[in-house]
Write a protein that holds these residues in place. Structure first.
Motif, short mmCIF file in Angstrom:
data_model
loop_
_atom_site.label_atom_id
_atom_site.label_comp_id
_atom_site.label_asym_id
_atom_site.label_seq_id
_atom_site.Cartn_x
_atom_site.Cartn_y
_atom_site.Cartn_z
N ALA A 120 0.84 -1.20 0.00
CA ALA A 120 0.00 0.00 0.00
C ALA A 120 0.87 1.25 0.00
N SER A 121 0.47 2.26 -0.74
CA SER A 121 1.17 3.55 -0.87
C SER A 121 2.41 3.48 -1.76
N THR A 122 2.55 2.42 -2.53
CA THR A 122 3.63 2.36 -3.51
C THR A 122 3.51 3.52 -4.50
N ASP A 123 4.65 4.06 -4.91
CA ASP A 123 4.70 5.28 -5.73
C ASP A 123 4.93 4.95 -7.21
N SER A 124 3.85 4.98 -7.99
CA SER A 124 3.96 4.65 -9.41
C SER A 124 4.75 5.69 -10.20
N THR A 125 4.87 6.92 -9.67
CA THR A 125 5.62 7.96 -10.39
C THR A 125 7.13 7.77 -10.26
N GLU A 126 7.54 7.00 -9.25
CA GLU A 126 8.96 6.75 -8.94
C GLU A 126 9.69 8.02 -8.50
N LYS A 127 8.95 9.05 -8.11
CA LYS A 127 9.58 10.35 -7.79
C LYS A 127 9.26 10.85 -6.38
N GLY A 128 8.55 10.07 -5.59
CA GLY A 128 8.14 10.53 -4.28
C GLY A 128 9.28 10.54 -3.27
N SER A 129 8.97 10.97 -2.06
CA SER A 129 9.98 11.13 -1.02
C SER A 129 10.30 9.82 -0.30
N LEU A 130 9.40 8.84 -0.36
CA LEU A 130 9.63 7.58 0.33
C LEU A 130 10.45 6.64 -0.54
N MET A 131 11.64 6.28 -0.05
CA MET A 131 12.55 5.45 -0.85
C MET A 131 11.92 4.13 -1.24
N TRP A 132 11.36 3.41 -0.27
CA TRP A 132 10.82 2.09 -0.56
C TRP A 132 9.68 2.16 -1.57
N ALA A 133 8.87 3.23 -1.48
CA ALA A 133 7.73 3.38 -2.37
C ALA A 133 8.19 3.64 -3.81
N ARG A 134 9.27 4.41 -3.97
CA ARG A 134 9.83 4.65 -5.31
C ARG A 134 10.36 3.35 -5.92
N VAL A 135 11.10 2.57 -5.11
CA VAL A 135 11.70 1.33 -5.61
C VAL A 135 10.61 0.33 -6.00
N LYS A 136 9.62 0.20 -5.16
CA LYS A 136 8.53 -0.72 -5.49
C LYS A 136 7.73 -0.22 -6.70
N GLY A 137 7.60 1.10 -6.81
CA GLY A 137 6.91 1.65 -7.98
C GLY A 137 7.63 1.33 -9.27
N LYS A 138 8.95 1.46 -9.25
CA LYS A 138 9.73 1.12 -10.44
C LYS A 138 9.63 -0.37 -10.75
N THR A 139 9.62 -1.17 -9.71
CA THR A 139 9.49 -2.62 -9.91
C THR A 139 8.16 -2.95 -10.57
N GLU A 140 7.09 -2.38 -10.05
CA GLU A 140 5.77 -2.58 -10.66
C GLU A 140 5.78 -2.16 -12.13
N ASN A 141 6.30 -0.97 -12.39
CA ASN A 141 6.27 -0.42 -13.75
C ASN A 141 7.06 -1.28 -14.73
N ASP A 142 8.24 -1.73 -14.29
CA ASP A 142 9.10 -2.48 -15.21
C ASP A 142 8.63 -3.93 -15.39
N LEU A 143 7.97 -4.48 -14.40
CA LEU A 143 7.39 -5.81 -14.58
C LEU A 143 6.36 -5.81 -15.70
N ARG A 144 5.61 -4.73 -15.83
CA ARG A 144 4.57 -4.66 -16.86
C ARG A 144 5.17 -4.57 -18.27
N LYS A 145 6.46 -4.29 -18.35
CA LYS A 145 7.12 -4.22 -19.66
C LYS A 145 7.58 -5.60 -20.14
N LEU A 146 7.58 -6.57 -19.27
CA LEU A 146 8.03 -7.91 -19.64
C LEU A 146 6.93 -8.63 -20.43
N PRO A 147 7.31 -9.58 -21.29
CA PRO A 147 6.33 -10.22 -22.17
C PRO A 147 5.51 -11.33 -21.51
N PHE A 148 4.93 -11.02 -20.36
CA PHE A 148 3.98 -11.94 -19.74
C PHE A 148 2.61 -11.78 -20.40
N ASP A 149 1.76 -12.78 -20.21
CA ASP A 149 0.38 -12.66 -20.68
C ASP A 149 -0.36 -11.62 -19.83
#
Length: 227
Positions: A120-149
């Motif tokens: 909860a509160s993960t940062d999809s913009t990857e630009k917020g002040s919370l370090m963990w939220a930025r990292v998880k946001g980047k992880t979410e974003n980049d996972l969607r770029k992989l060729p999964f169904d």
């Protein structure tokens, strides 16, 4: 597209609270045909549906690649707290490790549904002040770029353990009793791990119109009865 037929799932992180809760539901759920768990240490559980691989280095899973083929779902529950960590260390564990495993999975099983346990509160913009939220946001974003169904990010809040769980967070042993109180005050801030697991199973089989599932979505999909 959603998975047709039975689910053959790979689950990571089953020696942790969320992963164990997801595993227990998958073993009991009739929509799940088989489960492969990958852990750094043995879980110590046996079940007719269950196969386990003990593998120490999640930054290099090439030695076990051939055993990962033929699965149509991955429930990625491996993670750690950011408390006391600097960003490079947390990024290595949270982003680098996840993307390596997911990259291999997508190459071996492109028809797979990948469910990532974020927060909860993960940062999809990857630009917020919370370090963990930025990292998880980047992880979410980049996972969607992989060729999964399908790729889904799960953002659970306060979680209630499944009865019989052994791998509980140390803090949960002291605050778990608060679940009914928190639920009464913040109904859209809490989920049972059974709801989380069933939501993963349901999005795998039936899809969902959002890639990010907040607590309200998790509970809605986890409780939904499909015909």
């Amino acid at each position: 597209m959603a998975v047709e037929g039975k689910i053959r799932a790979i689950i990571t992180g089953t020696t942790g609270m969320v992963g164990e809760g997801v595993l227990l539901e998958c073993l009991e759920n009739p929509d799940v045909e088989s489960v492969l768990i990958i852990n750094r240490r043995p879980l110590g559980m046996s079940h007719p549906k269950l196969k386990e691989i003990v593998h120490k280095d999640f930054y290099d899973i090439s030695p076990i690649e051939r055993e990962l083929k033929g699965y149509n779902a991955c429930y990625f529950c491996l993670g750690t707290s950011s408390v006391g960590m600097k960003e490079p260390e947390y990024r290595r564990i949270t982003y680098d490790l996840t993307m390596h495993v997911a990259g291999v999975m997508s190459r071996l099983n492109p028809d797979m549904t990948f469910c990532y346990v974020s927060g909860a509160s993960t940062d999809s913009t990857e630009k917020g002040s919370l370090m963990w939220a930025r990292v998880k946001g980047k992880t979410e974003n980049d996972l969607r770029k992989l060729p999964f169904d399908q790729v889904f990010a799960f953002r659970p809040g306060f979680k209630k353990a499944t009865e019989g769980q052994k791998n509980l967070l140390s803090l949960y042993k002291y605050i778990g009793w608060m679940y009914p109180i928190v639920k009464a005050i913040f109904p859209n801030g809490v989920s049972t791990l059974t709801q989380v697991a069933r939501a993963m199973i349901n999005v795998t089989k039936y899809g969902y119109d959002k890639n990010i599932l907040e607590v309200k979505d998790i509970n809605l999909v986890g409780d939904r009865q499909y015909v």
